[in-house]
Design an enzyme around this catalytic site. Structure first.
Site, PDB file in Angstrom:
ATOM      1  N   GLY A 179      17.542  -7.040  34.330  1.00 28.39           N
ATOM      2  CA  GLY A 179      18.571  -6.943  33.466  1.00 28.39           C
ATOM      3  C   GLY A 179      18.586  -7.912  32.074  1.00 28.39           C
TER       4      GLY A 179
ATOM      5  N   ARG B 230      -7.046  -0.118  10.505  1.00 24.91           N
ATOM      6  CA  ARG B 230      -6.511   0.501  11.845  1.00 24.91           C
ATOM      7  C   ARG B 230      -7.088  -0.673  12.756  1.00 24.91           C
ATOM      8  NH1 ARG B 230      -7.966   6.680  10.557  1.00 24.91           N
ATOM      9  NH2 ARG B 230      -5.615   7.176  10.005  1.00 24.91           N
TER      10      ARG B 230
ATOM     11  N   GLU C 144      -0.109   3.783  10.161  1.00 26.73           N
ATOM     12  CA  GLU C 144      -1.923   3.645  10.015  1.00 26.73           C
ATOM     13  C   GLU C 144      -2.393   4.949  10.772  1.00 26.73           C
ATOM     14  OE1 GLU C 144      -2.821   0.544   7.945  1.00 26.73           O
ATOM     15  OE2 GLU C 144      -0.684   1.159   7.895  1.00 26.73           O
ATOM     16  N   GLY C 145      -1.494   5.850  11.053  1.00 19.06           N
ATOM     17  CA  GLY C 145      -2.071   7.379  11.559  1.00 19.06           C
ATOM     18  C   GLY C 145      -1.124   7.131  13.120  1.00 19.06           C
TER      19      GLY C 145
ATOM     20  N   PRO D  17       8.284  10.983   1.465  1.00 18.31           N
ATOM     21  CA  PRO D  17       9.216  11.475   2.110  1.00 18.31           C
ATOM     22  C   PRO D  17       8.876  12.648   2.874  1.00 18.31           C
ATOM     23  CG  PRO D  17      10.160  10.528   0.365  1.00 18.31           C
ATOM     24  CD  PRO D  17       8.933  10.216  -0.064  1.00 18.31           C
TER      25      PRO D  17
ATOM     26  N   GLY E 219       3.578  12.318   5.711  1.00 18.70           N
ATOM     27  CA  GLY E 219       3.240  11.297   6.355  1.00 18.70           C
ATOM     28  C   GLY E 219       1.747  11.305   6.970  1.00 18.70           C
ATOM     29  N   SER E 220       1.528  12.060   8.022  1.00 16.35           N
ATOM     30  CA  SER E 220       0.215  12.342   8.433  1.00 16.35           C
ATOM     31  C   SER E 220      -0.763  13.241   7.553  1.00 16.35           C
ATOM     32  CB  SER E 220       0.217  12.786   9.645  1.00 16.35           C
ATOM     33  OG  SER E 220       0.881  12.067  10.799  1.00 16.35           O
TER      34      SER E 220
ATOM     35  N   PHE F 178       0.918  -1.084  -0.016  1.00 20.17           N
ATOM     36  CA  PHE F 178       0.012   0.044  -0.071  1.00 20.17           C
ATOM     37  C   PHE F 178       1.144   1.305   0.186  1.00 20.17           C
ATOM     38  CE2 PHE F 178      -3.036   3.014   2.193  1.00 20.17           C
ATOM     39  CZ  PHE F 178      -4.115   2.753   1.476  1.00 20.17           C
TER      40      PHE F 178
END
Length: 383
Positions: free
Chosen positions: A342, A245, A365-366, A129, A132-133, A124
C-alpha cells in the site's frame, strides 16, 4: 558488477554524478514531481561537471569523451530523477548531437559553446500531432524563398519545448520527394518571430520536465541554418534517434536501478509475521528477477555504446537495448510497488513515481513496437 564493468575514469565519473544528484536532486525530486516545478538550478549546475560537453570537441567548449560516458551520466541522473535525465537527453543526446555530427564548423562554433555551459538549452522537434512513429509523414513545411526558409507547422510532445532556445526542426521543403524532401533546420528562438509554445500539462510521469507544443507561423530562418545538405533531414533524424536510443536505454536502466534500491531498502525494514519481508522467498524472487534484468539491460546498453564509440554499425543493438531496458524499467517499477504494498501506491514513494516515469521509455524515441520492427528488419537483412 560495476567495479569490473567500468574503467577507473568511468567509476570516478559515476561517483561524481551520483554525489551531485544525491545532494542536489534527491531532496527536491518528490516535491518537484508533485508541483511540476522544473529544476532549473540543478540542470544549470550540472554544466559545472562538464557533462554537457561529453562527446563534444574541445574547440567548441566540450571535453571529448564518448557514448559510454554519457550513458553513465544519464543512468545516474535517472536513478534519482528521471525527469531531469530526459532534459539532459533532449539537450545533449538529441539537439547537441545533431549539430555536432551534422553541422558545419561555423554552426558548431555559433551554437555549441552556449549549449555546453547550459546557457541555452536545445530541443529536437520531430513529432507532430498527426505523426509519431511515422516520421516520414510530417506536415510542417520549410518553403525556400530568397535565401531563407519559411517555417509553418506544429510540433508536439517536445521535451524542453518551452524553455529551449535552440530547436532542431524537421520540415518538408520538397513535398514531391517524400523522405528525401525533408530538411533539418536549426532555429534560434531568440532571433525568430512567429514561434509560440504551449506547455502540455497532465503528464502521467516525468512531471518536472518541460514537454510542450510548438507553433511555427511564417518563421524566417536563414539558409545557413540548414543542417546537413538539402534533403538530408530524414536521414539525420534516423541517425540521431539511433544514438539517442542508447541514452533512453541508459535512462531506463537508471529508473530500474532506483526501483530496485528502493525495494531492497524497504524490504529490510518492513516486518510481517515477526520478520523483515526480505526473508520471504516470494520477495527474494522478485528482487532477484529485478537485479537480473537490470544487469542484462545495463550490459546491452554498454554493448551498444561500445559499438558506437568504436565506429561500428549499432542500429540493431541500440534498438535491442532500448527495447529491453525500457520494458525492464516498467517491470522493476511494478515489482517495487508490489514489494512496498500500500505504501508504494502513494506519493511520495519512489516506487509510485518510478511506476509512472518508466512507461514513457517504452514510447518515446520509437515505441517498443517500432524497436521490434527495426530489429526484425536488420536480422532478416543479415540472414
Amino acid at each position: 558488477m560495476t567495479e569490473t564493468l567500468y574503467t577507473e575514469e568511468e567509476l570516478i565519473l559515476k561517483k561524481t554524478i551520483r554525489d551531485f544528484v544525491n545532494i542536489e536532486l534527491t531532496p527536491v525530486v518528490a516535491e518537484n514531481d508533485r508541483t511540476g516545478n522544473f529544476p532549473s538550478k540543478p540542470i544549470k549546475d550540472l554544466s559545472g561537471l562538464g557533462i554537457y560537453g561529453i562527446g563534444i570537441d574541445e574547440s567548441y567548449g566540450g571535453v571529448g569523451g564518448n557514448s559510454q560516458q554519457s550513458s553513465i551520466v544519464v543512468e545516474e541522473i535517472a536513478r534519482v530523477c528521471a525527469a531531469s535525465s530526459v532534459t539532459y537527453i533532449a539537450h545533449h543526446s538529441l539537439a547537441m548531437y545533431a549539430i555536432h555530427k551534422f553541422g558545419t564548423k561555423e554552426q558548431k562554433k555559433r551554437f555549441l559553446p552556449s549549449m555546453v555551459n547550459a546557457t541555452t538549452l536545445g530541443a529536437f522537434c520531430l513529432t507532430e500531432p498527426a505523426t509519431g512513429s511515422d516520421a516520414a509523414g510530417i506536415e510542417t513545411t520549410a518553403t525556400y524563398i530568397n535565401n531563407e526558409y519559411l517555417l509553418n507547422g506544429t510540433k508536439t510532445f517536445i521535451t524542453n519545448g518551452s524553455i529551449a532556445e535552440i530547436y532542431i526542426v524537421f520540415a518538408k521543403t520538397h513535398q514531391e520527394k517524400g523522405t528525401k524532401g525533408i530538411n533539418a533546420i536549426i532555429v534560434d528562438k531568440s532571433k525568430s518571430k512567429g514561434i509560440d509554445t504551449q506547455f502540455l500539462d497532465g503528464k502521467m510521469g516525468l512531471r518536472s520536465s518541460d514537454t510542450s507544443q510548438i507553433f511555427f507561423t511564417d518563421v524566417k530562418v536563414p539558409q545557413e541554418n540548414l543542417l546537413g545538405k538539402d534533403g538530408d533531414g530524414f536521414k539525420i533524424a534516423m541517425s540521431v534517434l539511433d544514438s539517442s536510443r542508447i541514452s533512453v536505454a541508459a535512462q531506463a536502466v537508471g529508473i530500474a536501478q532506483g526501483a530496485l534500491e528502493s525495494a531492497l531498502s524497504y524490504s529490510k525494514i518492513r516486518k510481517t509475521f515477526g520478520q523483515p519481508i526480505s526473508n520471504l522467498q516470494s520477495i527474494q524472487f522478485m528482487l532477484a528477477d529485478m537485479s537480473t534484468r537490470i544487469n542484462a539491460a545495463r550490459l546491452m546498453t554498454r554493448h551498444a555504446s561500445q559499438l558506437k564509440d568504436q565506429g561500428f554499425q549499432y542500429t540493431k543493438e541500440a534498438s535491442e537495448a532500448k527495447l529491453f531496458a525500457s520494458e525492464c524499467a516498467s517491470y522493476c517499477a511494478d515489482k517495487a510497488v508490489q514489494i512496498h504494498g500500500g505504501y508504494g501506491y502513494f506519493q511520495p514513494s519512489y516506487a509510485e513515481r518510478a511506476y509512472r516515469d518508466a512507461k514513457v521509455t517504452e514510447i518515446y524515441e520509437g515505441t517498443s513496437e517500432i524497436q521490434r520492427l527495426v530489429i526484425a528488419r536488420q536480422i532478416l537483412k543479415d540472414a
